[in-house]
Design a protein around this motif. Sequence first.
Motif, PDB file in Angstrom:
ATOM      1  N   ASP A   1     -63.638 -43.575   9.151  1.00  0.00           N
ATOM      2  CA  ASP A   1     -63.817 -43.398   7.701  1.00  0.00           C
ATOM      3  C   ASP A   1     -64.043 -41.947   7.288  1.00  0.00           C
ATOM      4  O   ASP A   1     -64.487 -41.685   6.171  1.00  0.00           O
ATOM      5  CB  ASP A   1     -64.994 -44.242   7.165  1.00  0.00           C
ATOM      6  CG  ASP A   1     -64.757 -45.731   7.341  1.00  0.00           C
ATOM      7  OD1 ASP A   1     -63.591 -46.164   7.197  1.00  0.00           O
ATOM      8  OD2 ASP A   1     -65.723 -46.462   7.627  1.00  0.00           O
TER       9      ASP A   1
ATOM     10  N   ASN B   1     -66.612 -38.111   3.966  1.00  0.00           N
ATOM     11  CA  ASN B   1     -67.058 -39.404   4.482  1.00  0.00           C
ATOM     12  C   ASN B   1     -66.750 -40.484   3.449  1.00  0.00           C
ATOM     13  O   ASN B   1     -67.405 -40.585   2.416  1.00  0.00           O
ATOM     14  CB  ASN B   1     -68.555 -39.369   4.789  1.00  0.00           C
ATOM     15  CG  ASN B   1     -69.042 -40.645   5.464  1.00  0.00           C
ATOM     16  OD1 ASN B   1     -68.295 -41.619   5.600  1.00  0.00           O
ATOM     17  ND2 ASN B   1     -70.304 -40.653   5.858  1.00  0.00           N
TER      18      ASN B   1
ATOM     19  N   GLY C   1     -67.004 -43.628   4.075  1.00  0.00           N
ATOM     20  CA  GLY C   1     -67.745 -44.828   4.440  1.00  0.00           C
ATOM     21  C   GLY C   1     -69.107 -44.962   3.793  1.00  0.00           C
ATOM     22  O   GLY C   1     -69.585 -44.067   3.090  1.00  0.00           O
ATOM     23  N   ALA C   2     -69.745 -46.096   4.048  1.00  0.00           N
ATOM     24  CA  ALA C   2     -71.058 -46.421   3.483  1.00  0.00           C
ATOM     25  C   ALA C   2     -72.181 -46.153   4.469  1.00  0.00           C
ATOM     26  O   ALA C   2     -73.318 -46.589   4.239  1.00  0.00           O
ATOM     27  CB  ALA C   2     -71.078 -47.885   3.044  1.00  0.00           C
ATOM     28  N   GLU C   3     -71.885 -45.441   5.550  1.00  0.00           N
ATOM     29  CA  GLU C   3     -72.901 -45.101   6.546  1.00  0.00           C
ATOM     30  C   GLU C   3     -72.778 -43.629   6.911  1.00  0.00           C
ATOM     31  O   GLU C   3     -71.702 -43.032   6.813  1.00  0.00           O
ATOM     32  CB  GLU C   3     -72.730 -45.951   7.811  1.00  0.00           C
ATOM     33  CG  GLU C   3     -72.875 -47.456   7.590  1.00  0.00           C
ATOM     34  CD  GLU C   3     -72.635 -48.235   8.868  1.00  0.00           C
ATOM     35  OE1 GLU C   3     -72.234 -47.600   9.885  1.00  0.00           O
ATOM     36  OE2 GLU C   3     -72.820 -49.461   8.865  1.00  0.00           O
ATOM     37  N   THR C   4     -73.889 -43.040   7.362  1.00  0.00           N
ATOM     38  CA  THR C   4     -73.874 -41.661   7.853  1.00  0.00           C
ATOM     39  C   THR C   4     -72.981 -41.571   9.087  1.00  0.00           C
ATOM     40  O   THR C   4     -72.995 -42.459   9.942  1.00  0.00           O
ATOM     41  CB  THR C   4     -75.295 -41.201   8.208  1.00  0.00           C
ATOM     42  OG1 THR C   4     -76.082 -41.181   7.016  1.00  0.00           O
ATOM     43  CG2 THR C   4     -75.300 -39.809   8.825  1.00  0.00           C
ATOM     44  N   LYS C   5     -72.179 -40.513   9.155  1.00  0.00           N
ATOM     45  CA  LYS C   5     -71.281 -40.326  10.280  1.00  0.00           C
ATOM     46  C   LYS C   5     -71.623 -39.037  11.025  1.00  0.00           C
ATOM     47  O   LYS C   5     -71.830 -37.998  10.410  1.00  0.00           O
ATOM     48  CB  LYS C   5     -69.828 -40.240   9.803  1.00  0.00           C
ATOM     49  CG  LYS C   5     -69.337 -41.476   9.062  1.00  0.00           C
ATOM     50  CD  LYS C   5     -69.236 -42.679   9.982  1.00  0.00           C
ATOM     51  CE  LYS C   5     -68.703 -43.879   9.221  1.00  0.00           C
ATOM     52  NZ  LYS C   5     -68.519 -45.049  10.119  1.00  0.00           N
TER      53      LYS C   5
ATOM     54  N   ALA D   1     -73.391 -41.037   3.895  1.00  0.00           N
ATOM     55  CA  ALA D   1     -72.404 -41.889   3.238  1.00  0.00           C
ATOM     56  C   ALA D   1     -71.955 -41.279   1.920  1.00  0.00           C
ATOM     57  O   ALA D   1     -72.769 -40.738   1.157  1.00  0.00           O
ATOM     58  CB  ALA D   1     -72.989 -43.276   3.002  1.00  0.00           C
ATOM     59  N   HIS D   2     -70.651 -41.342   1.662  1.00  0.00           N
ATOM     60  CA  HIS D   2     -70.041 -40.913   0.392  1.00  0.00           C
ATOM     61  C   HIS D   2     -70.125 -39.417   0.133  1.00  0.00           C
ATOM     62  O   HIS D   2     -69.819 -38.972  -0.978  1.00  0.00           O
ATOM     63  CB  HIS D   2     -70.673 -41.660  -0.788  1.00  0.00           C
ATOM     64  CG  HIS D   2     -70.777 -43.136  -0.606  1.00  0.00           C
ATOM     65  ND1 HIS D   2     -69.668 -43.953  -0.501  1.00  0.00           N
ATOM     66  CD2 HIS D   2     -71.873 -43.951  -0.485  1.00  0.00           C
ATOM     67  CE1 HIS D   2     -70.057 -45.204  -0.339  1.00  0.00           C
ATOM     68  NE2 HIS D   2     -71.379 -45.238  -0.323  1.00  0.00           N
TER      69      HIS D   2
END
Length: 249
Positions: free
Chosen positions: A186, A204, A206-210, A241-242
């Motif tokens: 993501d 990012n 996605g809805a989670e920290t990467k 996230a985001h």
Amino acid sequence: PLDGYDIPFNFSLLFADWDATQISSLIREYYAVIPEGGSPNFVMGNHDAHRIATRYGYENHRSVAMLLLTLWGIPTIYYGDELGMEDVFIPVAERIDPWGINKPDEDFGRDPERTPMQWDASPNAGFTTGKPWLPLADNYKQRNVAVQSADKRSTLNFYKTLLRLRRELPALHSGSFTFVDDLAKDVLAYIREADGKHLFVAINFGAETKEINISQIASDSKTLLSTDFESYQGTTINLPAHQSVLLEI
């Protein structure tokens, strides 16, 4: 010289989902057919599409700007997106767009993304002393140019900073473009380079920290701008996230 239109609007991203894989594929396909000497361009918002902050979610609206203003190509910005303006519900009796008028039982039409620019907290958002052609958003007293100009971490000042960097840094307005693949699920990432200066962008979706490890392409990094105005350093970055980040590497 090239024979044809100079800059035909590229709407491929305008109709895309906010998905790293899909957007990456569309960008690759588009770049692959740009003729030598051609000028790519990207459109993320316009008067016929739901506003960015509505279509992709308010939490992603700054990342959309990060993408638009760091890609190789000419960007088109739709008024109000630099404030994070969202669609406004328009009652049937106040609709102007024929599409919405002709289908009164449906949530249809293009009026929601065409409401007046929100300049300040005065009546009608400072747009007119008369009656505006469409209603204003309920939050116009908080989300307007005057309020955001005074807030260093506002969306308006994010856009201003990003546009300034784009003007000042050849890597952003005319540099080479290289995708950096497989850093994290993501996450869309790429490098812009010119005059020996390398810039790295990571978005990012996605809805989670990467966790993003860039040690293969950089020995260190410095944050030039991030969507949350936080500073990210080093070669391992935990991108929330985001959020998105523009680094010098």
